[in-house]
Design a protein around this motif. Structure first.
Motif, mmCIF file in Angstrom:
data_model
loop_
_atom_site.group_PDB
_atom_site.id
_atom_site.type_symbol
_atom_site.label_atom_id
_atom_site.label_comp_id
_atom_site.label_asym_id
_atom_site.label_seq_id
_atom_site.Cartn_x
_atom_site.Cartn_y
_atom_site.Cartn_z
ATOM 1 N N VAL A 1 0.822 -1.213 0.000
ATOM 2 C CA VAL A 1 0.000 0.000 0.000
ATOM 3 C C VAL A 1 0.857 1.264 0.000
ATOM 4 N N LYS A 2 1.999 1.215 0.672
ATOM 5 C CA LYS A 2 2.809 2.436 0.775
ATOM 6 C C LYS A 2 3.263 2.955 -0.584
ATOM 7 N N ALA A 3 3.261 2.106 -1.594
ATOM 8 C CA ALA A 3 3.701 2.541 -2.923
ATOM 9 C C ALA A 3 2.747 3.587 -3.503
ATOM 10 N N PHE B 1 0.008 -7.842 7.388
ATOM 11 C CA PHE B 1 0.531 -6.693 8.124
ATOM 12 C C PHE B 1 2.028 -6.919 8.347
ATOM 13 N N THR B 2 2.824 -6.410 7.412
ATOM 14 C CA THR B 2 4.277 -6.559 7.478
ATOM 15 C C THR B 2 4.862 -5.243 7.975
ATOM 16 N N SER B 3 4.993 -5.147 9.277
ATOM 17 C CA SER B 3 5.416 -3.879 9.871
ATOM 18 C C SER B 3 6.719 -4.099 10.620
ATOM 19 N N PHE C 1 6.419 -15.022 10.098
ATOM 20 C CA PHE C 1 7.645 -14.380 10.582
ATOM 21 C C PHE C 1 8.477 -13.901 9.399
ATOM 22 N N ARG C 2 9.101 -12.774 9.590
ATOM 23 C CA ARG C 2 9.985 -12.207 8.560
ATOM 24 C C ARG C 2 11.417 -12.637 8.822
ATOM 25 N N TYR C 3 11.993 -13.283 7.855
ATOM 26 C CA TYR C 3 13.346 -13.821 7.970
ATOM 27 C C TYR C 3 14.357 -12.854 7.375
ATOM 28 N N THR D 1 10.245 -13.122 3.592
ATOM 29 C CA THR D 1 11.502 -12.376 3.569
ATOM 30 C C THR D 1 11.371 -11.261 2.549
ATOM 31 N N MET D 2 12.187 -10.246 2.692
ATOM 32 C CA MET D 2 12.311 -9.233 1.645
ATOM 33 C C MET D 2 13.741 -8.746 1.725
ATOM 34 N N VAL D 3 14.527 -9.155 0.747
ATOM 35 C CA VAL D 3 15.958 -8.874 0.839
ATOM 36 C C VAL D 3 16.468 -7.923 -0.222
ATOM 37 N N GLY E 1 8.372 -7.988 -1.657
ATOM 38 C CA GLY E 1 8.250 -7.174 -2.877
ATOM 39 C C GLY E 1 9.617 -7.061 -3.514
ATOM 40 N N GLY E 2 9.864 -5.927 -4.118
ATOM 41 C CA GLY E 2 11.230 -5.658 -4.578
ATOM 42 C C GLY E 2 11.486 -5.925 -6.042
ATOM 43 N N ILE E 3 10.475 -6.404 -6.785
ATOM 44 C CA ILE E 3 10.698 -6.545 -8.229
ATOM 45 C C ILE E 3 10.872 -5.144 -8.808
ATOM 46 N N LEU F 1 3.468 -12.670 -2.964
ATOM 47 C CA LEU F 1 4.377 -11.545 -3.200
ATOM 48 C C LEU F 1 3.739 -10.324 -2.563
ATOM 49 N N GLU F 2 4.553 -9.352 -2.257
ATOM 50 C CA GLU F 2 3.979 -8.071 -1.827
ATOM 51 C C GLU F 2 4.668 -6.942 -2.594
ATOM 52 N N CYS F 3 4.478 -6.979 -3.893
ATOM 53 C CA CYS F 3 5.107 -5.977 -4.753
ATOM 54 C C CYS F 3 4.291 -4.685 -4.756
ATOM 55 N N GLY F 4 5.001 -3.599 -4.805
ATOM 56 C CA GLY F 4 4.374 -2.294 -4.973
ATOM 57 C C GLY F 4 4.874 -1.647 -6.248
ATOM 58 N N ARG F 5 6.176 -1.429 -6.286
ATOM 59 C CA ARG F 5 6.798 -0.671 -7.368
ATOM 60 C C ARG F 5 6.439 -1.162 -8.769
ATOM 61 N N MET F 6 6.569 -2.502 -8.966
ATOM 62 C CA MET F 6 6.364 -2.983 -10.345
ATOM 63 C C MET F 6 4.884 -2.984 -10.742
#
Ligand SMILES: *Cc1c(COP(=O)(O)O)cnc(C)c1O
Length: 422
Positions: A55-57, A97-99, A141-143, A189-191, A230-232, A272-277
């Motif tokens: 959503v922040k995108a 909710f990935t905060s 959990f976020r790794y 994860t989001m690396v 996300g991150g694509i 996935l939790e993509c925003g940008r793409m």
């Protein structure tokens, strides 16, 4: 190569400009929908696949409603983002909710919506338990793989990143959650951010599949869903290529078949939790030349500024610029394209080749559809501009009006000023 086109002609822009003074953002619904379908289709082989739009995108409820109609959920990291999700009818497992560094009341808000809580730290297990009076039935959990993975420029090296559980912590975390009666488990994860290399995402999937198998072996629980974050990336520069989504989907499918088929994890759902793409390439910041200035360099001063689009000033990010009506003119004038902030990094471009420009010319800043308007701010008393949506039928609707001075001063108590003795 990525072609940098703009969906309106100069004449259409002139007409639009009469109703909506520049600068403004405009998003292309048709292109966004087509792109959303491409993303879902690349993962259609995976039953239960879900894209949670970050959503922040582009935190605009019209955009979220549009994406929800394509089947997207929402990835939120704050109370207001959760509220927007609820407003457009997204709830339950349609919301993750990935905060990080999260207050208790936001965990409660997310839980009330039925959202999946994706915890950022092992200490958040007792923190959430205390906040809710219980642990939710489903937890994620976020790794953070630390030095096991290389990050990239925007997000940095994972071991320097503030996010996530370490490898030891994540095994311990699932053990604790299991013992406390949690029933369903997710792994996230989001690396990387703005990554253009398809193989990066395939390797991330491999890493998570291996970890999920290890968790099954050591903790005896079955991970139900794996969220690759996300991150694509998107090709901000015309010489860059868009990520081939089908190649990412197929590459991940191959690793899935190789590692998970025939194991207890072979029905794991991916996310996935993509925003940008999703929206980035299909949103434009449209501005006009306000001043042309020749000193030690040549400056094109726009009516937009860094408060409308922070990425160039903040990250030195490249955003392509075109001039409607001058498509056929040679881009041979080297100039800096600036805004009006009293900050010398308020530049949309440095030493950019553009056609000869005059006061009043339209200027389109490309790839501003994600992390653009949403990063806006009010420094120097600058007002955030309107957001418009170009509908599929060619109609243009305003999905957020421009800020006014009254909006800017709404938090000041001017009446109290009279009684303020100095
Ligand atoms: C920002 C963010 C995203 C979206 O990143 P994009 O680069 O826009 O795809 C997804 N997940 C988390 C946790 C984020 O912080």
């Amino acid at each position: 190569m990525s072609e940098k086109s703009f969906p309106l002609t100069k004449e259409q822009l002139e007409e639009l400009g009469r109703a909506y003074p520049s600068p403004f953002y405009i998003y292309d619904e048709k292109a966004i929908r087509a792109n959303a379908r491409r993303l879902l289709s690349a993962f259609s082989w995976n039953t239960g696949f879900r894209e949670y739009f970050a959503v922040k995108a582009t935190p605009n409820p019209y955009m979220m409603k549009l994406l929800a109609s394509e089947g997207f959920g929402a990835d939120c990291s704050s109370g207001p983002e959760l509220r927007l999700s609820a407003l457009v009818g997204l709830e339950g497992e349609q919301v993750i909710f990935t905060s990080n560094d999260t207050p208790a009341y936001e965990y409660k808000q997310a839980d009330a919506l039925g959202a999946i809580l994706n915890l950022d730290d092992i200490t958040h297990i007792p923190f959430v338990e205390e906040a809710l009076g219980r642990l939710p039935e489903t937890i994620c959990f976020r790794y953070n793989p630390g030095a096991l993975r290389e990050g990239n420029a925007i997000i940095g090296h994972p071991e320097e990143a503030k996010y996530g559980f370490t490898r030891e912590q994540i095994l311990e975390g699932y053990t604790i959650a299991r013992d406390k009666g949690v029933k369903r488990f997710g792994l996230h994860t989001m690396v990387a951010s703005n990554e253009l290399d398809a193989s990066y995402f395939i390797e991330t999937a491999r890493m998570l599949f291996e970890l999920a198998l290890e968790i099954h072996e050591k903790v005896g629980i079955k991970i139900s869903f794996i969220n690759l974050g996300g991150g694509i990336g998107i090709p901000y520069r015309p010489e860059e290529n868009a990520v081939d989504l089908d190649a990412v989907g197929q590459g991940i499918q191959m690793v899935y078949d190789e590692l998970l088929q025939g194991t207890p994890l072979d029905s794991v759902a991916l996310a996935l939790e993509c925003g940008r793409m999703v929206t980035g390439p299909y949103g434009y910041l449209v501005s006009k030349v306000r001043h042309v200035k020749h000193t030690y360099k040549h400056y094109i001063g726009l009516d937009a500024c860094m408060a409308n689009l922070m990425r160039p000033g903040m990250y030195g990010a490249y955003h392509h610029i075109t001039v409607p009506g001058k498509e056929q003119v040679v881009y041979d004038q080297i100039c800096d394209v600036t805004g009006s902030l009293c900050e010398n990094n308020d530049k949309f471009a440095i030493d950019r080749a553009l056609p000869p420009l005059e006061v009043g010319d339209w200027v389109v800043i490309h790839d501003a559809g994600a992390h653009g308007h949403s990063m806006g701010f009010n420094y120097n008393g600058k007002l955030r501009c309107a957001e418009l949506l170009l509908r599929e039928n060619g109609e243009v609707v305003q999905i957020r009006r421009a800020e006014t001075e009254d909006d800017l001063f709404a938090t000041l108590d001017f009446a109290g000023l009279d009684g303020f003795q100095v």
